[in-house]
Design a protein around this motif. Structure first.
Motif, mmCIF file in Angstrom:
data_model
loop_
_atom_site.group_PDB
_atom_site.id
_atom_site.type_symbol
_atom_site.label_atom_id
_atom_site.label_comp_id
_atom_site.label_asym_id
_atom_site.label_seq_id
_atom_site.Cartn_x
_atom_site.Cartn_y
_atom_site.Cartn_z
ATOM 1 N N UNK A 12 0.816 -1.203 0.000
ATOM 2 C CA UNK A 12 0.000 0.000 0.000
ATOM 3 C C UNK A 12 0.851 1.254 0.000
ATOM 4 N N UNK A 13 1.832 1.288 0.875
ATOM 5 C CA UNK A 13 2.597 2.515 1.006
ATOM 6 C C UNK A 13 3.733 2.625 -0.008
ATOM 7 N N UNK A 14 3.982 1.573 -0.780
ATOM 8 C CA UNK A 14 5.048 1.643 -1.783
ATOM 9 C C UNK A 14 4.775 2.745 -2.798
ATOM 10 N N UNK A 15 3.512 2.940 -3.158
ATOM 11 C CA UNK A 15 3.181 4.000 -4.106
ATOM 12 C C UNK A 15 3.332 5.386 -3.499
ATOM 13 N N UNK A 16 3.299 5.454 -2.197
ATOM 14 C CA UNK A 16 3.352 6.753 -1.532
ATOM 15 C C UNK A 16 4.720 7.410 -1.595
ATOM 16 N N UNK A 17 5.748 6.712 -2.095
ATOM 17 C CA UNK A 17 7.064 7.343 -2.164
ATOM 18 C C UNK A 17 7.005 8.582 -3.041
ATOM 19 N N UNK A 18 6.013 8.653 -3.887
ATOM 20 C CA UNK A 18 5.876 9.803 -4.784
ATOM 21 C C UNK A 18 4.967 10.876 -4.227
ATOM 22 N N UNK A 19 4.490 10.721 -2.999
ATOM 23 C CA UNK A 19 3.566 11.714 -2.460
ATOM 24 C C UNK A 19 4.217 13.090 -2.452
ATOM 25 N N UNK A 20 3.486 14.009 -2.886
ATOM 26 C CA UNK A 20 3.915 15.391 -2.790
ATOM 27 C C UNK A 20 2.888 16.068 -1.939
ATOM 28 N N UNK B 15 -6.020 -1.739 -4.000
ATOM 29 C CA UNK B 15 -5.917 -0.531 -3.171
ATOM 30 C C UNK B 15 -7.182 -0.389 -2.329
ATOM 31 N N UNK B 16 -7.056 0.111 -1.105
ATOM 32 C CA UNK B 16 -8.249 0.298 -0.268
ATOM 33 C C UNK B 16 -9.170 1.354 -0.890
ATOM 34 N N UNK B 17 -10.462 1.167 -0.726
ATOM 35 C CA UNK B 17 -11.417 2.118 -1.308
ATOM 36 C C UNK B 17 -11.739 3.266 -0.365
ATOM 37 N N UNK B 18 -11.468 3.097 0.910
ATOM 38 C CA UNK B 18 -11.771 4.144 1.880
ATOM 39 C C UNK B 18 -10.689 5.215 1.902
ATOM 40 N N UNK B 19 -11.098 6.439 2.203
ATOM 41 C CA UNK B 19 -10.144 7.532 2.370
ATOM 42 C C UNK B 19 -9.361 7.325 3.659
ATOM 43 N N UNK B 20 -8.096 7.686 3.625
ATOM 44 C CA UNK B 20 -7.226 7.572 4.793
ATOM 45 C C UNK B 20 -6.831 8.981 5.239
ATOM 46 N N UNK C 248 -3.202 7.491 -9.785
ATOM 47 C CA UNK C 248 -2.846 6.535 -8.745
ATOM 48 C C UNK C 248 -3.227 6.992 -7.343
ATOM 49 N N UNK C 249 -3.385 8.313 -7.162
ATOM 50 C CA UNK C 249 -3.664 8.813 -5.817
ATOM 51 C C UNK C 249 -4.293 10.198 -5.892
ATOM 52 N N UNK C 250 -5.129 10.495 -4.887
ATOM 53 C CA UNK C 250 -5.707 11.830 -4.764
ATOM 54 C C UNK C 250 -5.764 12.187 -3.290
ATOM 55 N N UNK C 251 -5.386 13.428 -2.987
ATOM 56 C CA UNK C 251 -5.508 13.924 -1.617
ATOM 57 C C UNK C 251 -6.308 15.211 -1.655
ATOM 58 N N UNK C 252 -7.398 15.234 -0.895
ATOM 59 C CA UNK C 252 -8.190 16.454 -0.748
ATOM 60 C C UNK C 252 -7.763 17.101 0.564
ATOM 61 N N UNK C 253 -7.180 18.298 0.436
ATOM 62 C CA UNK C 253 -6.670 19.026 1.595
ATOM 63 C C UNK C 253 -7.618 20.149 1.998
ATOM 64 N N UNK C 254 -7.746 20.336 3.306
ATOM 65 C CA UNK C 254 -8.481 21.470 3.868
ATOM 66 C C UNK C 254 -7.572 22.130 4.900
ATOM 67 N N UNK C 255 -7.477 23.449 4.810
ATOM 68 C CA UNK C 255 -6.641 24.177 5.773
ATOM 69 C C UNK C 255 -7.235 24.034 7.175
ATOM 70 N N UNK C 256 -6.376 23.711 8.141
ATOM 71 C CA UNK C 256 -6.821 23.635 9.532
ATOM 72 C C UNK C 256 -6.997 25.049 10.055
ATOM 73 N N UNK C 257 -8.022 25.238 10.873
ATOM 74 C CA UNK C 257 -8.314 26.570 11.430
ATOM 75 C C UNK C 257 -7.520 26.819 12.686
ATOM 76 N N UNK D 128 -5.660 4.618 -5.959
ATOM 77 C CA UNK D 128 -6.389 4.025 -7.088
ATOM 78 C C UNK D 128 -5.539 2.927 -7.694
ATOM 79 N N UNK D 129 -6.188 1.865 -8.132
ATOM 80 C CA UNK D 129 -5.487 0.753 -8.745
ATOM 81 C C UNK D 129 -5.887 -0.555 -8.104
ATOM 82 N N UNK D 130 -5.390 -1.653 -8.664
ATOM 83 C CA UNK D 130 -5.725 -2.976 -8.133
ATOM 84 C C UNK D 130 -5.229 -3.139 -6.694
#
Length: 175
Positions: free
Chosen positions: A1-9, A49-54, A166-175, A45-47
């Protein structure tokens, strides 16, 4: 799961393309828009991969006036750090990324589309087997600057210009 995350920006950089050297300094100041604390919802996203948001967290700080340092985490399981700035010689945004799941760094460079509030960066790094891996990252900023959607794509096998999400992150600024 986390192998793809090496590209997280974990950060997206807002910038305007300019040709005047004095304006290049202004391009650096735009990076400050992402400074702060952000809550993220990450989907893979991909084979197999968990469907729930983390849940994810990102904290961005400035190093002087020219660099954004991004610290990204998903609890104790995954941490990453990026450094992002503007290369006045290339007239492009640049970045590098390292994380706790990969011995390889990722490098990127890209441009800003002000009309679409979108940063697009092409990436180059290595996969978990040490093979060169190219990709693309887009980040679309909200009009109010308090949310953004980061999307990662890998270059499709045997393609020079087709990308697969392969991945999507929805960010919200913390107040």
């Amino acid at each position: 799961l986390f192998a793809l995350l090496f590209c997280v920006l974990g950060t997206a950089i807002s910038v305007a393309q300019t040709s005047d050297a004095s304006d290049d300094v202004a391009d650096h100041t735009i990076l400050k828009k992402d400074v702060g604390e952000w809550a993220g919802e990450l989907r893979m996203f991909g084979p197999d991969m968990p469907s729930d948001a983390m849940p994810a967290d990102e904290t961005n700080t400035m190093l002087g006036e020219f660099w954004v340092i991004s610290n990204f985490s998903m609890g104790d399981e995954f941490q990453g750090q990026g450094t992002f700035g503007y290369d006045a010689d290339k007239k492009k945004f640049i970045g590098s990324w390292v994380d706790s799941q990969s011995p390889h760094a990722m490098h990127m460079e890209g441009t800003w589309d002000g009309a679409k509030r979108t940063m697009t960066m092409l990436t180059i790094g290595k996969d978990e087997n040490g093979k060169e891996k190219k990709g693309k990252i887009t980040t679309v900023h909200s009009e109010d600057g308090n949310s953004r959607v980061f999307t990662m794509f890998d270059l499709a096998a045997d393609s020079k210009d087709e990308f697969v999400k392969t991945m999507e992150i929805k960010y919200t600024r913390k107040k």
